[in-house]
Design a protein around this motif. Sequence first.
Motif, short mmCIF file in Angstrom:
data_model
loop_
_atom_site.label_atom_id
_atom_site.label_comp_id
_atom_site.label_asym_id
_atom_site.label_seq_id
_atom_site.Cartn_x
_atom_site.Cartn_y
_atom_site.Cartn_z
N ILE A 288 4.77 -5.13 15.75
CA ILE A 288 4.38 -6.13 14.74
C ILE A 288 3.70 -7.31 15.41
N LEU A 289 4.24 -7.77 16.54
CA LEU A 289 3.63 -8.90 17.25
C LEU A 289 2.27 -8.50 17.82
N ALA A 290 2.15 -7.25 18.27
CA ALA A 290 0.86 -6.78 18.79
C ALA A 290 -0.19 -6.73 17.68
N GLN A 291 0.20 -6.26 16.50
CA GLN A 291 -0.73 -6.24 15.37
C GLN A 291 -1.04 -7.66 14.93
N THR A 348 12.38 -5.37 7.53
CA THR A 348 11.78 -5.35 6.19
C THR A 348 10.39 -5.96 6.22
N GLN A 349 9.76 -5.97 5.05
CA GLN A 349 8.44 -6.59 4.89
C GLN A 349 8.45 -8.04 5.37
N HIS A 350 9.61 -8.66 5.30
CA HIS A 350 9.77 -10.05 5.75
C HIS A 350 9.28 -10.24 7.19
N ASP A 351 9.47 -9.23 8.04
CA ASP A 351 9.10 -9.37 9.45
C ASP A 351 7.61 -9.64 9.62
N VAL A 352 6.81 -8.94 8.82
CA VAL A 352 5.36 -9.16 8.88
C VAL A 352 5.04 -10.55 8.33
N GLU A 353 5.75 -10.95 7.31
CA GLU A 353 5.49 -12.26 6.71
C GLU A 353 5.85 -13.40 7.66
N MET A 389 1.60 -19.71 3.03
CA MET A 389 1.52 -18.72 1.97
C MET A 389 0.11 -18.14 1.83
N SER A 390 -0.88 -18.95 2.08
CA SER A 390 -2.26 -18.45 2.01
C SER A 390 -2.58 -17.54 3.19
N MET A 391 -2.04 -17.87 4.38
CA MET A 391 -2.29 -17.02 5.55
C MET A 391 -1.77 -15.60 5.31
N GLU A 392 -0.68 -15.47 4.55
CA GLU A 392 -0.17 -14.14 4.22
C GLU A 392 -1.24 -13.29 3.55
N THR A 413 3.40 -5.00 -3.95
CA THR A 413 4.63 -5.79 -3.94
C THR A 413 4.42 -7.21 -3.41
N HIS A 414 3.44 -7.38 -2.53
CA HIS A 414 3.18 -8.73 -2.03
C HIS A 414 2.66 -9.63 -3.15
N LEU A 415 1.68 -9.13 -3.89
CA LEU A 415 1.15 -9.93 -4.99
C LEU A 415 2.19 -10.08 -6.10
N ALA A 416 2.86 -8.99 -6.44
CA ALA A 416 3.89 -9.07 -7.47
C ALA A 416 5.00 -10.02 -7.04
#
Length: 567
Positions: A288-291, A348-353, A389-392, A413-416
Amino acid sequence: MKFSEMSYRRPDMEDVKKQLQDLTDRFKAAADYASAKNIFMEKETLDKHVDTQQTLAKVRHDIDTRDTFYDEEVKFWSAAAPELKEYQQMWTSAMLNSPFRADFEAEYGKLMFQNEEMSLKTFSPEIIGELQKENDLVQEYRKLIASAQIPFENGVYTLSQLTPFKSDPDDERRLAAWKADGQWFKENQKEMDRLYDELVHLRDTMGRKLGYDGYTELGYYRMQRNCYTKADVEKFRAAVVKYLVPVADSIYREQAKRLGKEYPMNFADNALEFRSGNARPDGTPDDILAQGRKFYDELSPETSEFFRTMLDGELLDVLSTEGKAGGGYCTSIPDHNVPFIFANFNGTQHDVEVVTHEAGHAFAAWMNRDRVPMEYVWPSLEACEVHSMSMEFFAWNWAEGFFGKDTRKFFYTHLAGALTFIPYGTMVDHFQHVVYEKPDMTPGQRHDVWKELLGVYMPWMRLDGEIPFYADAEGWQRQHHIYTSPFYYIDYCLAQTVALQFWAKIQKDPKAAWERYMAYTKQGGSAVFTELLQNAGLDNPFEESCLKDVCAAARQWLDSFDLQGIV
């Protein structure tokens, strides 16, 4: 310098007080603007150093709350910081009354004085004791949450470590995780009730000692609400109920159909967005950090330099470990001119966020790290949350590297999730306004308020007592901002509304959207929130049309998004 190499040394508070007094006396006696400015810069250097030491103590304590050395240092700062406020206010009064005020305003703008006038309204030596007690109670709450050890299946987990099980595709396992989580809160509820009751009465006392009718007005000053009022927030809340709650409700109705569940669903079922499971990162934390590095390398030269500095400097602590404080945040280490990210990866998805959201904060601080005065590095909090929030949303073009086969799930799911979050966040704000208007409510009465508001803002949640704590309408006690930062949470909702504007612009022209983001970010904290928006050509979220328009655009996208093949 790497974070591990940064030196911490507890300052001698008596010496710091003497330095502040000396700087104030010399500033008052300055014969000309050049002399006054030199003293002002000396004060900046002192503030940076004191802030650095306090930040290092807090972060290192949060990384391991069991560390006895930093536990004592945090206790020291809880008592020492309020004592410094009296000396800081002497300086503030001298600045406000300086014969060179016009010269300072010409060079640095008027906002620093506007904020200083507001800060004078938040403190008197008479409330030092209450401020110290508030710090102690907040720390008690943080330690209580960090101490959680929850038996589940064949292991024992912290609250953060248990989180992935709470969205497990298996219905029985997911429900069991929610029950285990809720049971821990139930078992510790008496202590959480006590802590919050003391905090509410303590803050009410501070407000009354400062001449206000309770805490709310003081709370707005402490949150640096320098361009909008309680009435503006009420107007925004009404627009959320009118435009956003129906959109969010439709999202959960569709979710219930996908899952084969009756609407409204319980908390455990609401947490599962697809029968095959929620979007999850594709890879390890290192992946995740590499991406993240690839994303920032390709987004812009500025973001590339920034994120490589963060990685090289050990300025991200993101793994969830035993004894680590919950949650996540970004802060600054002023002496070293760098930001720092604290988080809890949980699979979870939280890690990317974290890599996008918290790094959005950090990038903004990095871009403005040389600003004078130091307070201009960061704008007010709702303006800061726009950066994150915009950077996401800017990361969408790199989402496949984060999520692999789950990329389409993530987009939806991100937009929702951005849309369904705003009603929740607005409810948190509404709840706090009621609490501080009626500080003598019992714990049971506070739970009743939360239950009533759930019916207004989140009608998709079933309250049937099936899941301890949550289905009993008591879940507000897990939201640490309610304890630690009263009236903060509406900032996320206002910022999310702006971030949705960026999302819409990215769909049309990513390059133009990034240019507008940079125009917003480069301003740092040099203007109030509404002016930052205006200067970057963005709509004001307090205008009803703003929320109406972003809801319409997002709903149209969700309705037309192809979910075929995703179960």
